[in-house]
Design a protein around this motif. Structure first.
Motif, PDB file in Angstrom:
ATOM      1  N   ILE A  86     -18.596 111.587  26.947  1.00 12.59           N
ATOM      2  CA  ILE A  86     -17.339 110.897  26.681  1.00 12.59           C
ATOM      3  C   ILE A  86     -17.633 109.606  25.923  1.00 12.59           C
ATOM      4  O   ILE A  86     -18.443 108.782  26.374  1.00 12.59           O
ATOM      5  CB  ILE A  86     -16.591 110.565  27.985  1.00 12.59           C
ATOM      6  N   GLY A  87     -16.984 109.457  24.765  1.00 13.01           N
ATOM      7  CA  GLY A  87     -17.017 108.201  24.034  1.00 13.01           C
ATOM      8  C   GLY A  87     -15.649 107.554  24.135  1.00 13.01           C
ATOM      9  O   GLY A  87     -14.626 108.253  24.114  1.00 13.01           O
ATOM     10  N   ALA A  88     -15.602 106.240  24.262  1.00 11.54           N
ATOM     11  CA  ALA A  88     -14.324 105.544  24.378  1.00 11.54           C
ATOM     12  C   ALA A  88     -14.375 104.239  23.602  1.00 11.54           C
ATOM     13  O   ALA A  88     -15.424 103.605  23.486  1.00 11.54           O
ATOM     14  CB  ALA A  88     -13.997 105.262  25.844  1.00 11.54           C
ATOM     15  N   ASP A  89     -13.228 103.871  23.066  1.00 13.53           N
ATOM     16  CA  ASP A  89     -13.130 102.587  22.383  1.00 13.53           C
ATOM     17  C   ASP A  89     -11.704 102.073  22.518  1.00 13.53           C
ATOM     18  O   ASP A  89     -10.758 102.852  22.703  1.00 13.53           O
ATOM     19  CB  ASP A  89     -13.504 102.708  20.908  1.00 13.53           C
ATOM     20  N   GLN A  90     -11.587 100.757  22.427  1.00 15.44           N
ATOM     21  CA  GLN A  90     -10.273 100.136  22.547  1.00 15.44           C
ATOM     22  C   GLN A  90     -10.104  99.110  21.426  1.00 15.44           C
ATOM     23  O   GLN A  90     -11.008  98.308  21.168  1.00 15.44           O
ATOM     24  CB  GLN A  90     -10.130  99.450  23.901  1.00 15.44           C
ATOM     25  N   VAL A  91      -8.965  99.155  20.761  1.00 22.01           N
ATOM     26  CA  VAL A  91      -8.657  98.220  19.676  1.00 22.01           C
ATOM     27  C   VAL A  91      -7.395  97.454  20.039  1.00 22.01           C
ATOM     28  O   VAL A  91      -6.378  98.054  20.397  1.00 22.01           O
ATOM     29  CB  VAL A  91      -8.481  98.965  18.333  1.00 22.01           C
ATOM     30  N   LEU A 125      -2.652  97.641  22.838  1.00 18.38           N
ATOM     31  CA  LEU A 125      -4.018  98.064  23.149  1.00 18.38           C
ATOM     32  C   LEU A 125      -4.098  99.569  22.911  1.00 18.38           C
ATOM     33  O   LEU A 125      -3.452 100.349  23.622  1.00 18.38           O
ATOM     34  CB  LEU A 125      -4.377  97.740  24.604  1.00 18.38           C
ATOM     35  N   HIS A 126      -4.857  99.966  21.911  1.00 18.17           N
ATOM     36  CA  HIS A 126      -5.055 101.380  21.604  1.00 18.17           C
ATOM     37  C   HIS A 126      -6.372 101.821  22.240  1.00 18.17           C
ATOM     38  O   HIS A 126      -7.446 101.350  21.843  1.00 18.17           O
ATOM     39  CB  HIS A 126      -5.110 101.595  20.091  1.00 18.17           C
ATOM     40  N   ALA A 127      -6.294 102.699  23.225  1.00 20.71           N
ATOM     41  CA  ALA A 127      -7.485 103.193  23.925  1.00 20.71           C
ATOM     42  C   ALA A 127      -7.731 104.645  23.520  1.00 20.71           C
ATOM     43  O   ALA A 127      -6.896 105.519  23.764  1.00 20.71           O
ATOM     44  CB  ALA A 127      -7.308 103.085  25.437  1.00 20.71           C
ATOM     45  N   ALA A 128      -8.881 104.883  22.880  1.00 22.30           N
ATOM     46  CA  ALA A 128      -9.213 106.217  22.371  1.00 22.30           C
ATOM     47  C   ALA A 128     -10.357 106.820  23.171  1.00 22.30           C
ATOM     48  O   ALA A 128     -11.253 106.108  23.633  1.00 22.30           O
ATOM     49  CB  ALA A 128      -9.609 106.136  20.895  1.00 22.30           C
ATOM     50  N   VAL A 129     -10.313 108.136  23.323  1.00 18.39           N
ATOM     51  CA  VAL A 129     -11.353 108.872  24.054  1.00 18.39           C
ATOM     52  C   VAL A 129     -11.731 110.114  23.256  1.00 18.39           C
ATOM     53  O   VAL A 129     -10.856 110.812  22.725  1.00 18.39           O
ATOM     54  CB  VAL A 129     -10.859 109.296  25.453  1.00 18.39           C
ATOM     55  N   ALA A 130     -13.024 110.372  23.172  1.00 22.58           N
ATOM     56  CA  ALA A 130     -13.532 111.608  22.576  1.00 22.58           C
ATOM     57  C   ALA A 130     -14.430 112.295  23.598  1.00 22.58           C
ATOM     58  O   ALA A 130     -15.300 111.660  24.199  1.00 22.58           O
ATOM     59  CB  ALA A 130     -14.316 111.314  21.298  1.00 22.58           C
ATOM     60  N   ILE A 131     -14.204 113.585  23.810  1.00 24.88           N
ATOM     61  CA  ILE A 131     -15.000 114.385  24.744  1.00 24.88           C
ATOM     62  C   ILE A 131     -15.740 115.442  23.932  1.00 24.88           C
ATOM     63  O   ILE A 131     -15.110 116.202  23.184  1.00 24.88           O
ATOM     64  CB  ILE A 131     -14.115 115.090  25.793  1.00 24.88           C
ATOM     65  N   LEU A 132     -17.045 115.501  24.080  1.00 28.19           N
ATOM     66  CA  LEU A 132     -17.847 116.488  23.356  1.00 28.19           C
ATOM     67  C   LEU A 132     -18.627 117.346  24.334  1.00 28.19           C
ATOM     68  O   LEU A 132     -19.205 116.851  25.296  1.00 28.19           O
ATOM     69  CB  LEU A 132     -18.835 115.795  22.403  1.00 28.19           C
ATOM     70  N   ARG A 133     -18.599 118.648  24.069  1.00 25.49           N
ATOM     71  CA  ARG A 133     -19.439 119.595  24.803  1.00 25.49           C
ATOM     72  C   ARG A 133     -19.821 120.669  23.807  1.00 25.49           C
ATOM     73  O   ARG A 133     -18.957 121.330  23.256  1.00 25.49           O
ATOM     74  CB  ARG A 133     -18.695 120.221  25.989  1.00 25.49           C
ATOM     75  N   GLU A 134     -21.096 120.826  23.539  1.00 22.48           N
ATOM     76  CA  GLU A 134     -21.639 121.782  22.573  1.00 22.48           C
ATOM     77  C   GLU A 134     -20.585 122.676  21.906  1.00 22.48           C
ATOM     78  O   GLU A 134     -20.127 123.655  22.493  1.00 22.48           O
ATOM     79  CB  GLU A 134     -22.692 122.654  23.258  1.00 22.48           C
ATOM     80  N   GLY A 135     -20.224 122.319  20.705  1.00 22.62           N
ATOM     81  CA  GLY A 135     -19.290 123.130  19.942  1.00 22.62           C
ATOM     82  C   GLY A 135     -17.830 122.958  20.313  1.00 22.62           C
ATOM     83  O   GLY A 135     -16.969 123.620  19.751  1.00 22.62           O
TER      84      GLY A 135
END
Length: 204
Positions: free
Chosen positions: A79-84, A115-125
């Motif tokens: 999980i990657g997360a960032d907030q702007v 507050l923009h909170a973004a999340v990216a979830i990665l799992r092989e493919g």
């Protein structure tokens, strides 16, 4: 139900961040979590992303964090997360010192910011990404009130965008808050859990 019974992946969730707040949010939801801070230059990536809307910028940074950590930890759910923080078209970063924190608060006082909170979830493919936004209206603050807050809050003001932490003395700065608390803390938990369920990673 224990965390191991809830989480269906063979290894703990890997958070691409050193944020104790985000880690604690995941742990409070019963998820086994490990951290591996992403090795990216956020400001350089932001400069390369000229023209992106603030919410899109948050999403790009979250994806970049997840991708960098996933490349070093194949087979893991990352999980990657960032907030702007955006106020009237301007993006704010963490203040470097108390003087910068004062300037931030002087600009935000009496205004509504996002507050923009973004999340990216990665799992092989497989990848999922989303953004949630909270709106916060800061009450009008005289320079003396800002000085008093900064004295009381101490060094913590440089640890977050906007120079405040709602879970601490920062709550005194606001007159209205619209949005989920976990979004404000930088990890929208309810939509994140929904996507983990959709990926077959949670038992219920």
């Amino acid at each position: 139900m224990t965390a191991s019974a809830l989480w269906l992946a063979p290894a703990p969730l890997l958070l691409a961040s050193a944020s104790a707040t985000r880690r604690d949010l995941l742990a409070s939801a019963g998820l086994p979590v490990e951290t591996a801070p992403a090795r990216i230059d956020e400001r350089a990536l932001e400069a390369e992303s000229g023209g992106l809307a603030p919410a899109a910028l948050a999403l790009r940074l979250a994806r970049a964090k997840a991708e960098e950590v996933a490349a070093r930890h194949p087979g893991r759910v990352v999980i990657g997360a960032d907030q702007v923080l955006e106020c009237e078209g301007r993006v704010f970063h963490k203040p470097a010192d108390a003087q910068a924190a004062h300037a931030h608060l002087a600009r935000l006082q009496g205004r509504t910011h996002a507050l923009h909170a973004a999340v990216a979830i990665l799992r092989e493919g497989e990848a999922e990404a989303f953004v949630e936004t909270a709106l916060l209206t800061m009450r009008p603050l005289a320079a003396e009130a800002i000085d008093a807050y900064l004295r009381l809050a101490g060094a913590a003001v440089t640890s977050s965008v906007g120079a405040y932490q709602l879970e601490g003395l920062g709550i005194h700065l606001f007159e209205r808050i619209e949005g989920d608390h976990s979004t404000i803390l930088g990890l929208p938990l309810t939509p994140l859990l929904a996507r983990l369920r959709g990926m077959g990673l949670l038992a219920f």
